[in-house]
Design a protein around this motif. Structure first.
Motif, PDB file in Angstrom:
ATOM      1  N   ASP A 104       0.812  -1.213   0.000  1.00 56.26           N
ATOM      2  CA  ASP A 104       0.000   0.000   0.000  1.00 56.26           C
ATOM      3  C   ASP A 104       0.842   1.258   0.000  1.00 56.26           C
ATOM      4  O   ASP A 104       0.335   2.345  -0.267  1.00 56.26           O
ATOM      5  N   ILE A 105       2.138   1.135   0.347  1.00 58.50           N
ATOM      6  CA  ILE A 105       2.956   2.341   0.398  1.00 58.50           C
ATOM      7  C   ILE A 105       4.129   2.192  -0.552  1.00 58.50           C
ATOM      8  O   ILE A 105       4.522   1.080  -0.906  1.00 58.50           O
ATOM      9  N   LYS A 106       4.646   3.341  -0.976  1.00 60.55           N
ATOM     10  CA  LYS A 106       5.748   3.289  -1.940  1.00 60.55           C
ATOM     11  C   LYS A 106       6.841   4.236  -1.481  1.00 60.55           C
ATOM     12  O   LYS A 106       6.561   5.344  -1.028  1.00 60.55           O
ATOM     13  N   LYS A 107       8.078   3.759  -1.613  1.00 62.47           N
ATOM     14  CA  LYS A 107       9.214   4.589  -1.185  1.00 62.47           C
ATOM     15  C   LYS A 107       9.451   5.685  -2.215  1.00 62.47           C
ATOM     16  O   LYS A 107       9.273   5.474  -3.416  1.00 62.47           O
ATOM     17  N   ILE A 108       9.823   6.861  -1.727  1.00 64.02           N
ATOM     18  CA  ILE A 108      10.260   7.905  -2.648  1.00 64.02           C
ATOM     19  C   ILE A 108      11.743   7.699  -2.866  1.00 64.02           C
ATOM     20  O   ILE A 108      12.549   7.899  -1.972  1.00 64.02           O
ATOM     21  N   SER A 109      12.090   7.255  -4.079  1.00 64.72           N
ATOM     22  CA  SER A 109      13.455   6.790  -4.282  1.00 64.72           C
ATOM     23  C   SER A 109      14.407   7.963  -4.520  1.00 64.72           C
ATOM     24  O   SER A 109      14.000   9.030  -4.978  1.00 64.72           O
ATOM     25  N   VAL A 110      15.661   7.753  -4.179  1.00 66.38           N
ATOM     26  CA  VAL A 110      16.681   8.775  -4.423  1.00 66.38           C
ATOM     27  C   VAL A 110      17.870   8.108  -5.100  1.00 66.38           C
ATOM     28  O   VAL A 110      18.092   6.920  -4.925  1.00 66.38           O
ATOM     29  N   ASN A 111      18.616   8.867  -5.884  1.00 66.09           N
ATOM     30  CA  ASN A 111      19.843   8.312  -6.462  1.00 66.09           C
ATOM     31  C   ASN A 111      21.047   9.015  -5.854  1.00 66.09           C
ATOM     32  O   ASN A 111      20.901   9.885  -4.999  1.00 66.09           O
ATOM     33  N   ASN A 112      22.237   8.638  -6.300  1.00 61.39           N
ATOM     34  CA  ASN A 112      23.443   9.134  -5.638  1.00 61.39           C
ATOM     35  C   ASN A 112      23.598  10.639  -5.736  1.00 61.39           C
ATOM     36  O   ASN A 112      23.955  11.290  -4.768  1.00 61.39           O
ATOM     37  N   SER A 113      23.334  11.192  -6.914  1.00 62.02           N
ATOM     38  CA  SER A 113      23.559  12.630  -7.041  1.00 62.02           C
ATOM     39  C   SER A 113      22.559  13.375  -6.167  1.00 62.02           C
ATOM     40  O   SER A 113      22.873  14.398  -5.556  1.00 62.02           O
ATOM     41  N   LEU A 114      21.370  12.795  -6.023  1.00 63.03           N
ATOM     42  CA  LEU A 114      20.369  13.400  -5.152  1.00 63.03           C
ATOM     43  C   LEU A 114      20.821  13.327  -3.693  1.00 63.03           C
ATOM     44  O   LEU A 114      20.646  14.271  -2.923  1.00 63.03           O
ATOM     45  N   ARG A 115      21.448  12.189  -3.335  1.00 61.77           N
ATOM     46  CA  ARG A 115      21.930  12.038  -1.960  1.00 61.77           C
ATOM     47  C   ARG A 115      22.990  13.100  -1.643  1.00 61.77           C
ATOM     48  O   ARG A 115      22.953  13.715  -0.582  1.00 61.77           O
ATOM     49  N   THR A 116      23.923  13.280  -2.570  1.00 56.47           N
ATOM     50  CA  THR A 116      24.969  14.282  -2.347  1.00 56.47           C
ATOM     51  C   THR A 116      24.339  15.648  -2.138  1.00 56.47           C
ATOM     52  O   THR A 116      24.695  16.393  -1.219  1.00 56.47           O
ATOM     53  N   LEU A 117      23.390  15.948  -3.003  1.00 57.01           N
ATOM     54  CA  LEU A 117      22.709  17.232  -2.902  1.00 57.01           C
ATOM     55  C   LEU A 117      22.024  17.364  -1.549  1.00 57.01           C
ATOM     56  O   LEU A 117      22.138  18.389  -0.865  1.00 57.01           O
ATOM     57  N   LEU A 118      21.318  16.285  -1.170  1.00 56.49           N
ATOM     58  CA  LEU A 118      20.582  16.323   0.103  1.00 56.49           C
ATOM     59  C   LEU A 118      21.533  16.554   1.264  1.00 56.49           C
ATOM     60  O   LEU A 118      21.272  17.385   2.125  1.00 56.49           O
ATOM     61  N   ARG A 119      22.670  15.832   1.258  1.00 52.71           N
ATOM     62  CA  ARG A 119      23.607  15.967   2.351  1.00 52.71           C
ATOM     63  C   ARG A 119      24.080  17.410   2.467  1.00 52.71           C
ATOM     64  O   ARG A 119      24.073  18.011   3.543  1.00 52.71           O
ATOM     65  N   ALA A 120      24.503  17.958   1.340  1.00 50.70           N
ATOM     66  CA  ALA A 120      25.000  19.334   1.350  1.00 50.70           C
ATOM     67  C   ALA A 120      23.908  20.280   1.826  1.00 50.70           C
ATOM     68  O   ALA A 120      24.156  21.175   2.655  1.00 50.70           O
ATOM     69  N   GLN A 121      22.702  20.063   1.346  1.00 50.67           N
ATOM     70  CA  GLN A 121      21.619  20.980   1.692  1.00 50.67           C
ATOM     71  C   GLN A 121      21.244  20.844   3.168  1.00 50.67           C
ATOM     72  O   GLN A 121      20.939  21.834   3.826  1.00 50.67           O
ATOM     73  N   ILE A 122      21.286  19.590   3.647  1.00 50.34           N
ATOM     74  CA  ILE A 122      20.938  19.395   5.055  1.00 50.34           C
ATOM     75  C   ILE A 122      21.934  20.115   5.939  1.00 50.34           C
ATOM     76  O   ILE A 122      21.572  20.843   6.866  1.00 50.34           O
ATOM     77  N   SER A 123      23.239  19.986   5.624  1.00 47.85           N
ATOM     78  CA  SER A 123      24.212  20.666   6.484  1.00 47.85           C
ATOM     79  C   SER A 123      24.057  22.174   6.336  1.00 47.85           C
ATOM     80  O   SER A 123      24.250  22.910   7.307  1.00 47.85           O
ATOM     81  N   ARG A 124      23.684  22.612   5.159  1.00 49.98           N
ATOM     82  CA  ARG A 124      23.459  24.050   4.999  1.00 49.98           C
ATOM     83  C   ARG A 124      22.296  24.502   5.887  1.00 49.98           C
ATOM     84  O   ARG A 124      22.430  25.457   6.662  1.00 49.98           O
ATOM     85  N   VAL A 125      21.185  23.763   5.789  1.00 50.37           N
ATOM     86  CA  VAL A 125      20.016  24.143   6.585  1.00 50.37           C
ATOM     87  C   VAL A 125      20.365  24.143   8.064  1.00 50.37           C
ATOM     88  O   VAL A 125      20.034  25.065   8.814  1.00 50.37           O
ATOM     89  N   GLU A 126      21.106  23.088   8.476  1.00 54.13           N
ATOM     90  CA  GLU A 126      21.430  22.979   9.896  1.00 54.13           C
ATOM     91  C   GLU A 126      22.377  24.090  10.322  1.00 54.13           C
ATOM     92  O   GLU A 126      22.216  24.711  11.363  1.00 54.13           O
ATOM     93  N   LEU A 127      23.401  24.321   9.503  1.00 49.39           N
ATOM     94  CA  LEU A 127      24.417  25.319   9.865  1.00 49.39           C
ATOM     95  C   LEU A 127      23.826  26.708  10.005  1.00 49.39           C
ATOM     96  O   LEU A 127      24.339  27.522  10.761  1.00 49.39           O
ATOM     97  N   PHE A 128      22.772  26.974   9.258  1.00 51.65           N
ATOM     98  CA  PHE A 128      22.188  28.314   9.326  1.00 51.65           C
ATOM     99  C   PHE A 128      20.851  28.299  10.041  1.00 51.65           C
ATOM    100  O   PHE A 128      20.056  29.218   9.915  1.00 51.65           O
ATOM    101  N   SER A 129      20.614  27.231  10.786  1.00 54.76           N
ATOM    102  CA  SER A 129      19.355  27.141  11.520  1.00 54.76           C
ATOM    103  C   SER A 129      19.314  28.212  12.601  1.00 54.76           C
ATOM    104  O   SER A 129      20.328  28.733  13.036  1.00 54.76           O
ATOM    105  N   LYS A 130      18.096  28.543  13.022  1.00 53.21           N
ATOM    106  CA  LYS A 130      17.975  29.564  14.067  1.00 53.21           C
ATOM    107  C   LYS A 130      18.297  28.971  15.435  1.00 53.21           C
ATOM    108  O   LYS A 130      18.648  29.691  16.362  1.00 53.21           O
ATOM    109  N   ASN A 131      18.180  27.670  15.529  1.00 49.65           N
ATOM    110  CA  ASN A 131      18.399  27.009  16.817  1.00 49.65           C
ATOM    111  C   ASN A 131      19.890  26.727  17.018  1.00 49.65           C
ATOM    112  O   ASN A 131      20.495  25.977  16.249  1.00 49.65           O
ATOM    113  N   PRO A 132      20.526  27.323  18.043  1.00 52.04           N
ATOM    114  CA  PRO A 132      21.977  27.128  18.229  1.00 52.04           C
ATOM    115  C   PRO A 132      22.341  25.665  18.475  1.00 52.04           C
ATOM    116  O   PRO A 132      23.424  25.218  18.076  1.00 52.04           O
ATOM    117  N   GLN A 133      21.443  24.913  19.119  1.00 48.18           N
ATOM    118  CA  GLN A 133      21.734  23.507  19.397  1.00 48.18           C
ATOM    119  C   GLN A 133      21.870  22.740  18.088  1.00 48.18           C
ATOM    120  O   GLN A 133      22.787  21.933  17.914  1.00 48.18           O
TER     121      GLN A 133
END
Lengths: 385, 549
Positions: free
Chosen positions: B118-147
């Motif tokens: 009944d459920i389906k995974k939203i698939s990702v490929n390698n280039s998407l993973r690299t992008l996600l990683r970079a973007q996640i650290s960007r979001v985190e690094l500039f997050s409003k929460n110091p923690q």
């Protein structure tokens, strides 16, 4: 009352001790009759004692010897040892090591030299302290020596620096607790948690055979009788009277010029050796020795046997050990929940209402009835001593 | 109008031509239409598109998702990276699924009754993973929460070499928090080690000196190995100097940690032994049921918590007086019922109270069952206090240390400053004299014993936070408690404090090189020998009142 016998020391010992005479008579009868009825009577006969019952009774006899050992120091010298289970267990381990070596290559790993648990731990050679245990005589020496040496070292230290009373009780408890922890370790080379077990034979006789069991039972009875006589000899000797003096007032005995610590040390070592013999006879009958025997509660239980039987009367200790252990067997089988309530209640009630145990109670009843044997038992035995 | 809108319109029409899906899809597509009209797309909308997009569209969608700064943004991206983001085929609801039933992204409800089809995974490929990683650290690094920023910076230490230098520079320039900036400088230091320029590398070593992060130490020792292989003596010496400084700090850390653990163990011993210091030390009563008083206190904590399950913190506070009362009343009953008859016969007291301990154990076993009960630890007691990156102290130990000292201080106050304390001391010093001065010695005895037992009950409350609550828990403390009291000196609270703390610390200092069991055995042997030397303990009271046995 004062029918002191002359003659050899043994005759004198026996003839002057009415209660002990009865006890020895009963023990002798049991030691001979039980094995005979087990071996000769056909199974199903009323007179047949099953091997299970005989082994159980043999266990009680070993406990009784242990109780005599504790009574010797507590009842007559006022040393309350809460660690006597340690000496019992050391004797047991010495016997267990002999029995382990007897297994030879019949173990699971079929190693002629090493016991199974050492092979399991990837040990390649026998530790030095296992040397010699393939010889029966050496094991028997160690049954006496191991508890004896420990008691000597510990007692020499404790008695010389005048550690007495509850302090001594607490450090004896610490001693057995430390040994418990030590023997639980696999690196100690005594089988760790599982201890020593799976014994096959003793002196070439199959441990499972009825004849061997009967012989072990007889030996236990014999050991108990010997232990009783040795203790009786000690407490009725001049040395025994000094012991009682120490029990009643240690400083006064010291001021009289007695080297209190020497007397205490002597009786403590003898008691530890008796406990070791009891342990050595116990192990082949139950078929296992593990560190659980060192646990402090076991040592305290011995005290209650003596207290229930009657502290300060050697035959009372024998009666107490058998009574309490029979009750334990019965209750743990029938009402397991109740056993600890009962044991705990025994502790409380005997200390509060029966300071002289069942032996004292018996004497009291007799005294109330004004019978001719009034004041017999402990008082008489001690009075003659 | 963007490609995405066209894309979704395409699907919209597709759905309308697919009558099978018609009913459910109608609502979803209707929403899409409405948001299209509003021209203001939310996270929800981008995510809805994500379920149908190809990999290339997904990359663009991810960039859009980053822009939306909503609470779900980061978790969704992380789940997408990990492959935990699914959607329900029937209705396009986005869900997280790791193990067990899927949980909706918006609202956090658990959906039951869904099969794997009944459920389906939203698939990702390698280039998407690299992008996600970079973007996640960007979001985190500039997050409003110091923690969040701090955690992100610490994570960067692990993957410093993969990092985009521009991002690091930007983060460094924007970071206001000094602590986080320091970590970012370490990241830069690790990157500098990889530089081709020797001066930059040395600069990196200087930057890394004195940091306790395990990653920094790893990077430095890798660098030292490389420098050794390359025969670069100057850099090797610098790296080794930095490493040895770090190691020295780590050694200090471990000493400090052992000390802390030792003090915590000492505090536990102290709590267990204070009550005994009263009953054994002051009254001379050997109470072998002392451990069971601790157990009663622990069970009281358990019962109180069962009565107010919603609030473990408050129930713990309530448990303290409750446990004191329960154990104290039992103590008074024991004194009046049994011990009163056995004064002056310490060995008999020992046996009778031992019998009592068996009865109490069995009673608890009959009522609560033989299994251990666990007591919930309130939130404020969980967690750790971070002294430096390589040393974290758990709060519960800290609380135990403070609590044990508080209890000791309270007891000292009661003994020194209250009428009851005065009477108690009078009775222990000279009973007939106290009695003739009008003190009811019998009641003072009972209350003193009750006080000692009650404090054991309080110890039970504290211990319930550290270990399991079971019928046998008291037994494990009784021998240790006696050791502490005997070692410290009977009848002396300071002795008990010093005894407990030194035994605890010695135990923990021995542990690393001897093992826990051997350490314990050594401590026992030490006490046995110590008593030979000083039979009255560390701080022996002079005088006749303590001379017994």
């Amino acid at each position: 009352m004062n029918d002191s016998f002359k003659g050899g020391p043994l005759t004198r010992l026996i003839m002057n001790d009415q209660a002990g005479r009865r006890l020895l008579g009963v023990l002798l009868a049991i030691s001979i009759l039980v094995p005979l009825s087990n071996l000769l009577m056909p199974e199903g006969s009323i007179l047949h004692v099953s091997t299970f019952t005989m082994t159980l009774l043999g266990k009680y006899l070993c406990y009784a010897l242990l109780a005599v050992a504790v009574d010797l120091i507590w009842g007559y010298c006022g040393i309350l040892s809460l660690g006597h289970g340690a000496f019992f267990a050391l004797g047991g381990y010495a016997m267990g090591m002999y029995l382990m070596r007897q297994i030879g290559d019949r173990g699971v790993y079929a190693n002629p030299e090493l016991p199974d648990f050492m092979v399991f731990l990837n040990w390649t050679e026998l530790p030095w302290y296992w040397y010699g245990f393939d010889q029966f005589w050496f094991a028997m020496v160690m049954v006496l020596a191991a508890p004896g040496i420990l008691a000597f070292v510990f007692g020499a230290l404790a008695f010389r620096s005048r550690v007495t009373g509850v302090y001594l009780s607490i450090i004896t408890q610490a001693l057995t607790y430390a040994l418990l922890l030590a023997f639980f370790r696999n690196d100690m080379g005594f089988g760790g948690n599982n201890g020593l077990t799976d014994f096959k034979d003793i002196l070439g006789f199959d441990l499972q055979a009825d004849t061997t069991r009967a012989a072990l039972f007889f030996s236990s009875g014999l050991a108990l009788m010997m232990g009783y006589l040795i203790s009786r000899y000690i407490v009725t000797s001049k040395l025994g009277r000094v012991l009682v003096a120490i029990r009643d007032s240690e400083s006064r005995a010291r001021f009289m010029g007695y080297r209190v610590e020497h007397y205490k040390l002597f009786v403590f070592v003898v008691s530890a050796m008796l406990a070791g013999v009891a342990g050595a006879l116990y192990v082949p009958q139950v078929g296992i020795i593990n560190p659980g025997e060192f646990s402090p509660i076991n040592s305290i239980e011995i005290i209650i046997w003596v207290a229930v039987g009657g502290r300060g009367t050697l035959f009372g200790a024998v009666i107490g050990a058998i009574l309490v252990n029979y009750a334990k067997t019965y209750f743990t089988g029938a009402f397991a929940e109740l056993w600890l309530f009962l044991l705990g209640g025994l502790f409380v009630l005997t200390t509060l209402y029966l300071p002289k145990g069942v032996v004292g109670l018996w004497a009291q009843i007799k005294g109330k009835m004004g019978g001719p044997g009034s004041g017999s038992g402990s008082e008489k035995a001690e009075g003659q001593a | 109008m963007t490609a995405y809108a066209r894309f979704s319109l395409l699907f919209l029409s597709l759905f309308f031509t697919a009558p099978l899906f018609a009913e459910d899809m109608e609502t979803a597509s209707a929403e899409t239409v409405i948001s299209d009209i509003a021209e203001e797309k939310t996270l929800q909308d981008y995510l809805a598109e994500l379920t149908e997009a190809g990999f290339r569209e997904k990359e663009e969608l991810v960039l859009k998702v980053v822009e939306t700064d909503e609470p779900e943004t980061l978790p969704v991206m992380q789940a997408l990276l990990e492959g935990d983001l699914y959607y329900v085929k029937d209705g396009n609801t986005l869900v997280y699924k790791t193990s067990g039933d899927p949980v909706t992204v918006f609202g956090g409800e658990t959906m039951t009754g869904l099969g794997s089809r009944d459920i389906k995974k939203i698939s990702v490929n390698n280039s998407l993973r690299t992008l996600l990683r970079a973007q996640i650290s960007r979001v985190e690094l500039f997050s409003k929460n110091p923690q969040t920023r701090k955690t992100a910076a610490i994570n960067l230490l692990k993957s410093a070499d993969e990092l985009d230098p521009a991002l690091l520079d930007e983060a460094l320039s924007q970071e206001a928090d000094a602590g986080i900036k320091e970590i970012l400088l370490l990241v830069e230091g690790i990157r500098q080690l990889e530089s081709d320029d020797s001066a930059v590398r040395l600069e990196g070593i200087t930057a890394l000196t004195g940091s306790l992060y395990p990653e920094v130490r790893g990077a430095l020792s890798n660098f030292a190995n490389r420098a050794e292989a390359d025969g670069n003596g100057k850099e090797l010496a610098a790296a080794e100097a930095a490493l040895s400084k770090i190691n020295a700090m780590l050694r200090f850390n471990s000493i400090f940690e052992n000390l802390y653990f030792g003090l915590a163990l000492g505090a536990v011993l102290l709590l267990a032994a204070i009550g005994l210091a009263i009953t054994f030390g002051v009254m001379g009563v050997i109470n072998m049921a002392h451990g069971e008083m601790i157990m009663l206190g622990a069970y009281t904590t358990y019962v109180v918590q069962q009565l107010m399950p919603a609030n473990p913190g408050a129930s713990l506070i309530v448990s303290i007086p409750a446990a004191f009362l329960v154990a104290g009343l039992v103590g008074v009953a024991i004194e009046r019922g049994i011990i009163r008859h056995l004064y002056g016969r310490p060995l008999e007291t020992l046996l009778a109270t031992f019998g009592l301990s068996l009865i109490l154990q069995q009673a608890v076993r009959s009522i609560f069952g033989p299994l251990n009960r666990s007591v919930v630890t309130p939130e404020w007691m969980a967690g750790t206090f971070e002294v430096n990156p390589a040393l974290a102290l758990t709060y519960n130990r800290l609380y135990i240390i403070i609590f044990s000292l508080l209890v000791l201080a309270m007891l000292a106050l009661v003994l020194k400053r209250t009428l009851f304390g005065l009477q108690m001391r009078a009775v222990t010093m000279n009973r007939p004299m106290a009695s003739s001065m009008g003190i009811r010695t019998g009641w003072v005895d009972a209350l003193t014993f009750g006080l000692g037992s009650g404090i054991a009950g309080i110890a039970g409350v504290a211990l319930s936070q550290l270990t399991n609550v079971g019928p046998n828990m008291g037994q494990s403390y009784i021998i240790d408690s006696f050791m502490v009291v005997v070692f410290g000196g009977v009848g002396n609270l300071w002795g008990t404090l010093v005894g407990a703390m030194s035994l605890g610390v010695v135990n923990k200092i021995l542990e690393p090189w001897a093992g826990a069991v051997v350490a314990k055995i050594l401590v026992l042997v030490f006490i046995i020998l110590f008593i030979q030397k000083r039979p009255r303990g560390l701080f022996a009271l002079k005088g006749r009142s303590v001379d017994m046995g």
